[in-house]
Structure formats: C-alpha cells, structure tokens
Scaffold this active site. Structure first.
Site, PDB file in Angstrom:
ATOM      1  N   CYS A   4       0.841  -1.194   0.000  1.00  0.00           N
ATOM      2  CA  CYS A   4       0.000   0.000   0.000  1.00  0.00           C
ATOM      3  C   CYS A   4       0.880   1.251   0.000  1.00  0.00           C
ATOM      4  CB  CYS A   4      -0.914  -0.010   1.224  1.00  0.00           C
ATOM      5  SG  CYS A   4      -1.817   1.531   1.425  1.00  0.00           S
ATOM      6  N   ASP A  30      -1.257  16.301  -1.975  1.00  0.00           N
ATOM      7  CA  ASP A  30      -1.531  15.386  -3.080  1.00  0.00           C
ATOM      8  C   ASP A  30      -0.492  15.605  -4.177  1.00  0.00           C
ATOM      9  OD1 ASP A  30      -4.376  13.794  -4.108  1.00  0.00           O
ATOM     10  OD2 ASP A  30      -2.823  14.278  -5.579  1.00  0.00           O
ATOM     11  N   HIS A  46      -4.361   0.859   8.306  1.00  0.00           N
ATOM     12  CA  HIS A  46      -4.774   0.536   6.941  1.00  0.00           C
ATOM     13  C   HIS A  46      -6.227   0.075   6.934  1.00  0.00           C
ATOM     14  CE1 HIS A  46      -4.348  -0.678   2.744  1.00  0.00           C
ATOM     15  NE2 HIS A  46      -5.176  -1.652   3.088  1.00  0.00           N
ATOM     16  N   ASN A  83     -13.681   9.477  -1.806  1.00  0.00           N
ATOM     17  CA  ASN A  83     -14.088   8.560  -2.869  1.00  0.00           C
ATOM     18  C   ASN A  83     -14.119   7.151  -2.292  1.00  0.00           C
ATOM     19  OD1 ASN A  83     -14.174  10.579  -4.901  1.00  0.00           O
ATOM     20  ND2 ASN A  83     -11.949  10.483  -5.087  1.00  0.00           N
ATOM     21  N   GLY A  89     -14.281   6.540  -8.326  1.00  0.00           N
ATOM     22  CA  GLY A  89     -13.000   7.173  -8.626  1.00  0.00           C
ATOM     23  C   GLY A  89     -11.911   6.911  -7.614  1.00  0.00           C
ATOM     24  N   HIS A  94      -6.602   2.856   0.446  1.00  0.00           N
ATOM     25  CA  HIS A  94      -6.319   3.131   1.860  1.00  0.00           C
ATOM     26  C   HIS A  94      -7.119   4.412   2.114  1.00  0.00           C
ATOM     27  CE1 HIS A  94      -3.210   3.498   5.338  1.00  0.00           C
ATOM     28  NE2 HIS A  94      -4.121   4.453   5.506  1.00  0.00           N
ATOM     29  N   HIS A  96      -8.818   7.786   2.671  1.00  0.00           N
ATOM     30  CA  HIS A  96      -8.243   9.131   2.770  1.00  0.00           C
ATOM     31  C   HIS A  96      -9.332  10.159   2.513  1.00  0.00           C
ATOM     32  CE1 HIS A  96      -7.737   7.596  -1.313  1.00  0.00           C
ATOM     33  NE2 HIS A  96      -7.947   8.837  -1.726  1.00  0.00           N
ATOM     34  N   HIS A  98      -9.854  13.939   1.038  1.00  0.00           N
ATOM     35  CA  HIS A  98      -9.261  15.044   0.294  1.00  0.00           C
ATOM     36  C   HIS A  98      -9.692  16.370   0.928  1.00  0.00           C
ATOM     37  CE1 HIS A  98      -8.279  12.688  -3.467  1.00  0.00           C
ATOM     38  NE2 HIS A  98      -9.207  11.899  -2.951  1.00  0.00           N
TER      39      HIS A  98
HETATM   40  P1  AMP Z   1      -8.551   8.712  -4.788  1.00  0.00           P
HETATM   41  O1  AMP Z   1      -8.842   8.824  -6.252  1.00  0.00           O
HETATM   42  O2  AMP Z   1      -9.612   9.294  -3.918  1.00  0.00           O
HETATM   43  O3  AMP Z   1      -8.148   7.302  -4.398  1.00  0.00           O
HETATM   44  O4  AMP Z   1      -7.309   9.649  -4.538  1.00  0.00           O
HETATM   45  C1  AMP Z   1      -5.984   9.211  -4.541  1.00  0.00           C
HETATM   46  C2  AMP Z   1      -5.139  10.442  -4.564  1.00  0.00           C
HETATM   47  O5  AMP Z   1      -3.848  10.086  -4.130  1.00  0.00           O
HETATM   48  C3  AMP Z   1      -5.006  11.083  -5.952  1.00  0.00           C
HETATM   49  O6  AMP Z   1      -5.477  12.428  -5.899  1.00  0.00           O
HETATM   50  C4  AMP Z   1      -3.510  10.997  -6.228  1.00  0.00           C
HETATM   51  O7  AMP Z   1      -3.022  12.129  -6.919  1.00  0.00           O
HETATM   52  C5  AMP Z   1      -2.927  10.878  -4.834  1.00  0.00           C
HETATM   53  N1  AMP Z   1      -1.650  10.201  -4.753  1.00  0.00           N
HETATM   54  C6  AMP Z   1      -1.295   9.004  -5.300  1.00  0.00           C
HETATM   55  N2  AMP Z   1      -0.036   8.681  -4.979  1.00  0.00           N
HETATM   56  C7  AMP Z   1       0.422   9.699  -4.199  1.00  0.00           C
HETATM   57  C8  AMP Z   1       1.671   9.964  -3.552  1.00  0.00           C
HETATM   58  N3  AMP Z   1       2.706   9.127  -3.654  1.00  0.00           N
HETATM   59  N4  AMP Z   1       1.793  11.108  -2.836  1.00  0.00           N
HETATM   60  C9  AMP Z   1       0.768  11.971  -2.744  1.00  0.00           C
HETATM   61  N5  AMP Z   1      -0.428  11.775  -3.328  1.00  0.00           N
HETATM   62  C10 AMP Z   1      -0.594  10.655  -4.048  1.00  0.00           C
HETATM   63 ZN    ZN Z   2      -2.403   1.280   3.603  1.00  0.00          ZN
END
Ligand code: AMP
Ligand code: ZN
Length: 106
Positions: A4, A30, A46, A83, A89, A94, A96, A98
């Site tokens: 992850c 992000d 996680h 999401n 989307g 994991h 999160h 936004h």
């Molecule tokens: P989601 O589509 O809600 O799963 O959002 C995942 C978000 O994680 C996206 O906006 C990506 O740009 C962001 N993301 C993916 N990898 C990384 C990373 N290594 N560091 C920071 N943000 C990330």
């Molecule tokens: Zn995780």
C-alpha cells in the site's frame, strides 16, 4: 500493509513531508493537485475505504483532523471529498479524505 503506497508514506519510506500529523492520521500534499491547495488526510491504520471503517470515534477524530489541518494550512474555505470504491473514482485503497481549496478542479 506491504503493497500500500499510503502505508509506505506513513512509514516514512519516501520522506514525504507531513503538513500536519497526530496519533490518528498524517496529512500531506496530493502529488497531482486538483486545486491550489490539495491535501490528503490519511489514517495511520490501513483501512481500504469508508466501507471497511467501523470505528465511529476514529471517523469523528479524522474529521477533526481535517479541520485542524485546514486551519494549519491557513484555509477558511475548503471542500472535503471521500471517494469510496472504484466506480466513485477511488484509486488508492487506503481510506483518505481530500481537502481542496482554491480553483477546485475535482
Ligand atoms: P482517490 O482517487 O480518492 O483514491 O485519490 C488518490 C489520490 O492520491 C489522488 O489524488 C492521487 O493524486 C494521490 N496520490 C497518489 N499517490 C500519491 C503519492 N505518492 N503522494 C501523494 N499523493 C498521491
Ligand atoms: Zn495502507
């Protein structure tokens, strides 16, 4: 969890800067921002998505973390997005939250 990306970030594997952190979560920028400020609030445990989270108290604390991180970033106006699931989307499985502010493109 081994594969992850967010667990690896939490673990410090990439040296990601945390703009805010507490016992429950870390907050970082992000990598592909969809607003002038785009932060992610990520619980230290996680959990794949909101669907897998049963801990009401933790969910409450995560929302308080959103508020505190936004305050620390100097944001008084911001959008929060979660999401849940591929069709909505979700790309990183994991949980999160936004935080988006300024010229939001999401
Ligand atoms: P989601 O589509 O809600 O799963 O959002 C995942 C978000 O994680 C996206 O906006 C990506 O740009 C962001 N993301 C993916 N990898 C990384 C990373 N290594 N560091 C920071 N943000 C990330
Ligand atoms: Zn995780």
């Amino acid at each position: 969890m081994q594969d992850c990306i967010f667990c690896k970030i939490i673990n410090g594997d990439f040296g990601t800067e945390f703009v805010y952190e507490n016992e429950d979560a870390v907050v970082f920028k992000d990598i592909n921002p969809k607003a002038n400020t785009h932060l992610l609030v990520v619980p230290r445990i996680h959990v794949e998505s909101l669907n897998e989270l049963d801990d009401e108290a933790l969910l409450g604390r995560l929302m308080m973390t959103v508020k505190k991180a936004a305050q620390k970033a100097g944001l008084s106006s911001y959008r929060t997005v979660i999401n849940t699931g591929k069709d909505a989307g979700q790309e990183v499985f994991h949980l999160h939250i936004h935080i988006l502010s300024g010229d939001i493109r999401l």
